[in-house]
Design an enzyme around this catalytic site. Structure first.
Site, PDB file in Angstrom:
ATOM      1  N   THR A 114      -1.035   7.638  -0.994  1.00 39.84           N
ATOM      2  CA  THR A 114      -2.334   7.507  -1.665  1.00 39.84           C
ATOM      3  C   THR A 114      -3.215   6.436  -1.042  1.00 39.84           C
ATOM      4  O   THR A 114      -4.419   6.410  -1.279  1.00 39.84           O
ATOM      5  CB  THR A 114      -2.140   7.177  -3.150  1.00 39.84           C
ATOM      6  OG1 THR A 114      -1.557   5.845  -3.265  1.00 39.84           O
ATOM      7  CG2 THR A 114      -1.229   8.174  -3.830  1.00 39.84           C
TER       8      THR A 114
ATOM      9  N   ASP B 281       3.537  -6.041  10.236  1.00 39.32           N
ATOM     10  CA  ASP B 281       4.674  -5.726  11.106  1.00 39.32           C
ATOM     11  C   ASP B 281       4.594  -6.498  12.414  1.00 39.32           C
ATOM     12  O   ASP B 281       5.609  -6.988  12.925  1.00 39.32           O
ATOM     13  CB  ASP B 281       4.719  -4.224  11.396  1.00 39.32           C
ATOM     14  CG  ASP B 281       5.248  -3.428  10.219  1.00 39.32           C
ATOM     15  OD1 ASP B 281       5.953  -4.005   9.372  1.00 39.32           O
ATOM     16  OD2 ASP B 281       4.955  -2.214  10.133  1.00 39.32           O
TER      17      ASP B 281
ATOM     18  N   ASP C  51      -0.560  -2.338  12.534  1.00 37.03           N
ATOM     19  CA  ASP C  51      -0.063  -2.911  11.283  1.00 37.03           C
ATOM     20  C   ASP C  51       0.141  -4.403  11.485  1.00 37.03           C
ATOM     21  O   ASP C  51       1.116  -4.841  12.106  1.00 37.03           O
ATOM     22  CB  ASP C  51       1.253  -2.243  10.864  1.00 37.03           C
ATOM     23  CG  ASP C  51       1.688  -2.662   9.467  1.00 37.03           C
ATOM     24  OD1 ASP C  51       1.727  -3.885   9.190  1.00 37.03           O
ATOM     25  OD2 ASP C  51       1.991  -1.776   8.650  1.00 37.03           O
TER      26      ASP C  51
ATOM     27  N   ARG D 260       0.833  -1.201   0.000  1.00 37.72           N
ATOM     28  CA  ARG D 260       0.000   0.000   0.000  1.00 37.72           C
ATOM     29  C   ARG D 260       0.865   1.247   0.000  1.00 37.72           C
ATOM     30  O   ARG D 260       1.754   1.395   0.841  1.00 37.72           O
ATOM     31  CB  ARG D 260      -0.934   0.000   1.221  1.00 37.72           C
ATOM     32  CG  ARG D 260      -1.936   1.143   1.209  1.00 37.72           C
ATOM     33  CD  ARG D 260      -3.004   0.963   2.259  1.00 37.72           C
ATOM     34  NE  ARG D 260      -2.505   1.132   3.608  1.00 37.72           N
ATOM     35  CZ  ARG D 260      -3.291   1.259   4.673  1.00 37.72           C
ATOM     36  NH1 ARG D 260      -4.605   1.189   4.530  1.00 37.72           N
ATOM     37  NH2 ARG D 260      -2.785   1.417   5.876  1.00 37.72           N
TER      38      ARG D 260
END
Length: 208
Positions: free
Chosen positions: A107, A202, A199, A103
């Site tokens: 944006t 991660d 996340d 990603r």
């Protein structure tokens, strides 16, 4: 029209509390994501078609049921890998494809870097796996790739979603069923689910 199923179970709720906790270490986080993957498999496969086969038991012959179609698990890299072993523990005959997307931090749009799918996806039940359904962009792009290669019977399997992601995916692919263990409140300005898990990639792989 595809359905949206929120899978409720006390054991899943217990494990979800563990992986939501920011203090949970990488090993414990990964183990619990994997275990939730196993637990949700019973629900996401509840309506799979079966076909009769004749089996010889130690006593006599009898008619049993076996899966009528192959199952293919397609994790969206990286985070989707965290649920694959748990699902495959329940469906050991399933084949595994991979779709790599990242990603863009500015944006929030997904970019493809890898697609490798088994040959049997045309006639298989395909489980697209990603723990987070946030903007929905990665799931939409992944399913686009699968459909372009002939996949039809597709289900999205995640852990935590939000209204924005669910709406985006159902709009883009109204024929795809969505399975989650929780639908959270919203996205924040950085595209993370609130309250979410942070996340997930991660936290699974210890990269932050």
């Amino acid at each position: 029209m595809g359905k949206v199923v929120i899978i409720n179970h006390p054991l899943i709720e217990h494990k979800l509390a563990i992986i939501r906790n920011k203090s949970t270490d990488t090993k414990t986080f990964r183990e619990n994501v994997n275990e939730i993957g196993s637990l949700v498999t019973y629900e996401i496969t509840r309506d799979l078609a079966t076909k009769p086969i004749e089996v010889e038991t130690p006593i006599t012959s009898t008619i049993c049921q076996t899966l009528a179609k192959d199952v293919v698990i397609v994790p969206i890299l990286r985070a989707g890998l965290g649920m694959v072993d748990g699902i495959q523990n329940v469906i050991p005959t399933a084949k595994i494809g991979h779709i790599g997307l990242y990603r863009d931090e500015l944006t929030l749009l997904p970019h493809e870097y890898y697609v490798k799918l088994p040959d049997n996806i045309v006639n298989a039940t395909i489980l697209v796996v990603d723990p987070m359904l946030a903007t929905g962009g990665s799931a939409i792009v992944a399913i686009n790739h699968i459909k372009a290669r002939g996949g039809k019977d597709i289900r999205f399997v995640g852990l935590v979603g939000c209204p924005e992601g669910v709406k985006a995916l159902t709009t883009a692919h109204p024929d795809v069923d969505i399975f989650l263990v929780k639908q959270d409140l919203r996205l924040n300005e950085k595209g993370y689910i609130v309250p979410g898990l942070g996340d997930c990639g991660d936290r699974l792989f210890g990269t932050k």
